[in-house]
Structure formats: C-alpha cells, structure tokens
Design a protein around this motif. Sequence first.
Motif, short mmCIF file in Angstrom:
data_model
loop_
_atom_site.label_atom_id
_atom_site.label_comp_id
_atom_site.label_asym_id
_atom_site.label_seq_id
_atom_site.Cartn_x
_atom_site.Cartn_y
_atom_site.Cartn_z
N UNK A 1 -7.60 24.52 -7.79
CA UNK A 1 -7.94 23.82 -9.04
C UNK A 1 -6.70 23.20 -9.67
N UNK A 2 -5.59 23.92 -9.67
CA UNK A 2 -4.38 23.34 -10.26
C UNK A 2 -3.89 22.17 -9.39
N UNK A 3 -4.12 22.25 -8.08
CA UNK A 3 -3.81 21.13 -7.19
C UNK A 3 -4.69 19.93 -7.49
N UNK A 4 -5.95 20.21 -7.80
CA UNK A 4 -6.91 19.17 -8.17
C UNK A 4 -6.44 18.47 -9.45
N UNK A 5 -6.00 19.27 -10.41
CA UNK A 5 -5.47 18.72 -11.66
C UNK A 5 -4.27 17.82 -11.40
N UNK A 6 -3.38 18.27 -10.50
CA UNK A 6 -2.19 17.49 -10.15
C UNK A 6 -2.59 16.18 -9.46
N UNK A 7 -3.58 16.26 -8.57
CA UNK A 7 -4.04 15.07 -7.85
C UNK A 7 -4.65 14.06 -8.82
N UNK A 8 -5.47 14.56 -9.75
CA UNK A 8 -6.11 13.67 -10.72
C UNK A 8 -5.06 12.96 -11.57
N UNK A 9 -3.97 13.66 -11.87
CA UNK A 9 -2.93 13.06 -12.71
C UNK A 9 -2.16 11.98 -11.94
N UNK A 10 -2.27 11.98 -10.60
CA UNK A 10 -1.59 10.96 -9.79
C UNK A 10 -2.43 9.71 -9.60
N UNK A 11 -3.71 9.80 -9.92
CA UNK A 11 -4.57 8.62 -9.79
C UNK A 11 -4.11 7.55 -10.77
N UNK A 12 -4.10 6.31 -10.32
CA UNK A 12 -3.87 5.21 -11.25
C UNK A 12 -5.15 5.06 -12.06
N UNK A 13 -5.10 4.32 -13.15
CA UNK A 13 -6.31 4.12 -13.95
C UNK A 13 -7.43 3.51 -13.12
N UNK A 14 -7.08 2.58 -12.26
CA UNK A 14 -8.08 1.92 -11.41
C UNK A 14 -8.72 2.91 -10.44
N UNK A 15 -7.88 3.78 -9.83
CA UNK A 15 -8.41 4.78 -8.89
C UNK A 15 -9.32 5.76 -9.63
#
Length: 128
Positions: free
Chosen positions: A16-30
Amino acid sequence: MSDDLKYPGFKSSELISGLGAAFSKYSDAEKQAQIKKTNGIFELRVSNEAKEEAIWTIDMKKSGTVYKGAAKPKADVAIILSDDTLVELSEGKLNGQKAFMTGKLKTKGNMMLATKLDAVLKGAKAKL
C-alpha cells in the motif's frame, strides 16, 4: 514510500505504501487517465493472522490517491480479504476472480468495479 500508510503487523502495508509512492509519481495526465479508466473508490478491509483489521481506501474516482481509513465519500466497492491474499494478488500469484470464487475475497457494493483493482495494482507496479 509513505510510512503514514503503514499498519504494524500487516505485510500488505509495504504494498500500500508502494502504491501511494507510485500514485505520487503519476503526472496529472496519467492520473486523469487512470481515474477515467477506473472511475471508482475501493475500500480495502484487510485482516491479518492476529484478527486485526486495517482499512485503506484507493480513490480512483476523484483524487487518484490512496489513504488510511474508511472511504470518504462512500466507497463504490468494499473488498474484504486477508493480508496474505492481498499480497498474493499484488504479486500476481493469485487473480481476483479465483480469490473471489474460492472465498478468499469478498465484496460489498459494485462487484464489477472490483475486477478493475488488478489493473490499478499492475499500473502502479509499472510506475515503481
């Protein structure tokens, strides 16, 4: 990785914390593309061997975030499963349909939306 997403005694905390980290790496468009594709709020109710429960919410409807605690607003689907089952799903050792058919995963709410969780997990994993 975000420690504020972790619950002690849960193997899926790392996921879950990895998921949070991944979501924070998404650009606004992604992020917008993921939200458009998924359009739902998942509430994960995870229990461990000590019978403790952790609740996380994955918002893929409005904010494209993951947070600790019950969904606000209400979740479109609640997914109830064990810590081990969530880890196996994320590692691809188990698929959601099989977990559901064998009773390892239960849903409340929009069951069709639950089928999109696999894609959300895979998308985030590709980002890490």
